[in-house]
Design an enzyme around this catalytic site. Structure first.
Site, PDB file in Angstrom:
ATOM      1  N   TYR A  91      40.030  42.736  46.019  1.00 56.63           N
ATOM      2  CA  TYR A  91      39.492  44.047  45.666  1.00 56.63           C
ATOM      3  C   TYR A  91      40.343  44.724  44.595  1.00 56.63           C
ATOM      4  CZ  TYR A  91      37.066  48.486  46.677  1.00 56.63           C
ATOM      5  OH  TYR A  91      36.304  49.632  46.613  1.00 56.63           O
ATOM      6  N   SER A 185      40.789  37.936  50.947  1.00 57.62           N
ATOM      7  CA  SER A 185      40.339  39.314  51.078  1.00 57.62           C
ATOM      8  C   SER A 185      38.916  39.450  50.534  1.00 57.62           C
ATOM      9  CB  SER A 185      41.323  40.265  50.393  1.00 57.62           C
ATOM     10  OG  SER A 185      41.084  41.600  50.765  1.00 57.62           O
ATOM     11  N   GLN A 186      38.669  40.289  49.514  1.00 59.87           N
ATOM     12  CA  GLN A 186      37.333  40.335  48.928  1.00 59.87           C
ATOM     13  C   GLN A 186      36.927  38.955  48.427  1.00 59.87           C
ATOM     14  OE1 GLN A 186      35.548  43.451  45.964  1.00 59.87           O
ATOM     15  NE2 GLN A 186      36.482  41.831  44.742  1.00 59.87           N
ATOM     16  N   ASP A 271      47.468  42.770  60.196  1.00 59.16           N
ATOM     17  CA  ASP A 271      46.750  43.177  58.979  1.00 59.16           C
ATOM     18  C   ASP A 271      46.067  44.516  59.200  1.00 59.16           C
ATOM     19  OD1 ASP A 271      45.191  43.401  56.698  1.00 59.16           O
ATOM     20  OD2 ASP A 271      44.451  41.345  56.785  1.00 59.16           O
ATOM     21  N   HIS A 300      48.376  42.015  55.358  1.00 60.57           N
ATOM     22  CA  HIS A 300      47.270  41.516  54.547  1.00 60.57           C
ATOM     23  C   HIS A 300      47.693  40.404  53.590  1.00 60.57           C
ATOM     24  CE1 HIS A 300      43.181  41.700  53.293  1.00 60.57           C
ATOM     25  NE2 HIS A 300      43.451  42.070  52.065  1.00 60.57           N
TER      26      HIS A 300
END
Length: 320
Positions: A91, A185-186, A271, A300
Site C-alpha cells: 500500500y 500486504s496489499q 501485526d 507487519h
C-alpha cells in the site's frame, strides 16, 4: 504484543464472509471488458548501470484497458524462455526505479514488477494514474468509490493484477506455462486475486495479505488502511451496508475459496496492520496445496528477508 485471537482459537478461525451471488459473474465481466480493450504489452529496453540484470519498461492494458506500468527484469545474457514471477506492491508504493527489486531476476527468473494505479507517492515512486473519479473518500485509496462495487478502487487494482498475468505471458523470453504471482500486504491481496482469477497460475505467494476477512478486520484494528474504512463510516453513517457489500467483492477469502495453485502464506502474530486472524481465514479457505509460515514475534514486516528467501525456494519447487 498479541492483539488478536489467542491460540488455539486463532488456528481454528474461519471467515463468516457471505459472498454476493454475482461474485463470479462480476469478475468475469470485469476481466472480459479489460481484455477487450487491451492490446499487446508495449516493451522498451531501459539502459542501466547493471551488468547482471537487463531491464525493460512495460505498459500493458489493465482495468478497462487503462495503461498500467511495470518493470520487466531478467538475467543478463540469458536467451532461453524463463519462468516468470509477477510481483505486486504494498500500500502506498509504486514500481520505483529500474535498478530496484533485483531478487527475482538475480535468482534466474523473468520478473514483472507491477505498478499500483493511483499510488506510488508514499515510500516508492509510481508512474500509473487512476483516471476514474469516484466521489468523496477518506485520505488514501481504501475508500475510493467504496459505496458501489462497480466504482470501487480495488475492483480496478485487482483487475490490473489478473491482467498483469496475461501481459507477463506475452513478454519476450517468458515460458507462459510457468507463472507465479507474489506480493506482501496489499501485494499479497493482489496475488490472491490474480491466483484465483488468472488461468493456470503455477504458484502463489501471499505474505501478510491485506484485504482478507475485511468485515472482521475493520472492527479489530484501527491501523490504516483498514482504519480508512472506519474513518469513512464515522462520517458517512448510513452507508455501512453498501460499504460492506462492496468489500465482499474484493475480499481475499472469496478469492481463496477459488484458488487451487500451490500457495505460500506468511502471518505475523504481532501485526497491527493486518490482523493475523484475517490471514488465517484466507489460508483456511485456500483450496489448493498450501503452507503457512508463522512469525510469532513480528509485526507487519513479518519474516522480511527470510520470507523472501523462502519464497524463492517455494516458487522454484512449485514451477519445477
Amino acid at each position: 504484543m498479541y492483539l488478536d485471537l489467542a491460540e488455539p482459537q486463532l488456528w481454528a478461525h474461519t471467515s463468516a464472509l457471505v459472498e454476493p451471488d454475482d461474485f463470479d459473474d462480476f469478475w468475469a465481466s470485469t476481466l472480459a471488458e479489460g481484455r477487450a480493450a487491451s492490446g499487446a504489452p508495449q516493451v522498451r529496453r531501459v539502459h542501466t548501470p547493471l551488468t547482471t540484470v537487463d531491464v525493460w519498461d512495460v505498459t500493458f492494458g489493465g482495468f478497462g484497458g487503462d495503461p498500467v506500468r511495470a518493470w520487466y527484469r531478467r538475467p543478463a545474457g540469458v536467451d532461453a524462455d524463463l519462468p516468470v514471477v509477477v510481483q505486486f506492491i504494498g500500500y502506498g508504493g509504486g514500481r520505483g526505479e529500474p535498478t530496484d527489486n533485483l531478487l527475482w531476476a538475480s535468482a534466474g527468473y523473468a520478473h514483472l514488477y507491477v505498478d499500483s494505479r493511483g499510488q506510488g507517492s508514499g515510500w516508492s515512486r509510481g508512474d500509473t494514474p487512476d483516471p476514474w473519479g469516484t466521489g468523496p473518500q477518506s485520505p488514501g485509496v481504501m475508500t475510493r468509490g467504496i459505496e458501489d462495487p462497480s466504482t470501487y478502487y480495488y475492483r480496478r487494482l485487482l483487475a490490473d493484477a489478473a491482467l498483469a498475468v496475461d501481459a507477463a505471458r506475452a513478454l519476450p523470453g517468458v515460458d507462459p506455462d510457468r507463472v507465479a504471482v507474489v506480493g506482501g500486504s496489499q501485494g499479497g491481496a493482489m496475488a490472491l486475486a490474480a491466483g484465483a482469477l488468472a488461468t493456470d497460475v503455477g504458484a502463489v505467494v501471499a505474505h501478510v495479505p491485506f484485504l482478507c476477512d475485511v468485515a472482521r478486520a475493520i472492527t479489530i484494528t484501527d491501523a490504516k488502511p483498514f482504519g480508512e474504512v472506519v474513518e469513512y463510516l464515522r462520517v458517512h453513517r448510513d452507508t455501512d451496508e453498501r460499504v460492506l457489500r462492496t468489500l465482499s467483492y474484493v475480499d481475499g477469502v472469496a478469492f481463496s475459496r477459488r484458488g487451487t495453485a500451490p500457495a505460500r502464506f506468511a502471518v505475523a502474530l504481532m501485526d497491527p496492520v493486518v490482523p493475523p486472524s484475517t490471514v488465517v481465514a484466507a489460508h483456511q479457505a485456500w483450496q489448493g496445496p498450501k503452507e503457512l509460515r508463522v512469525w510469532r514475534y513480528n509485526g507487519h514486516e513479518a519474516g522480511g528477508p527470510v520470507d523472501d528467501r523462502e519464497a524463492v525456494e517455494f516458487v522454484a519447487t512449485a514451477l519445477a
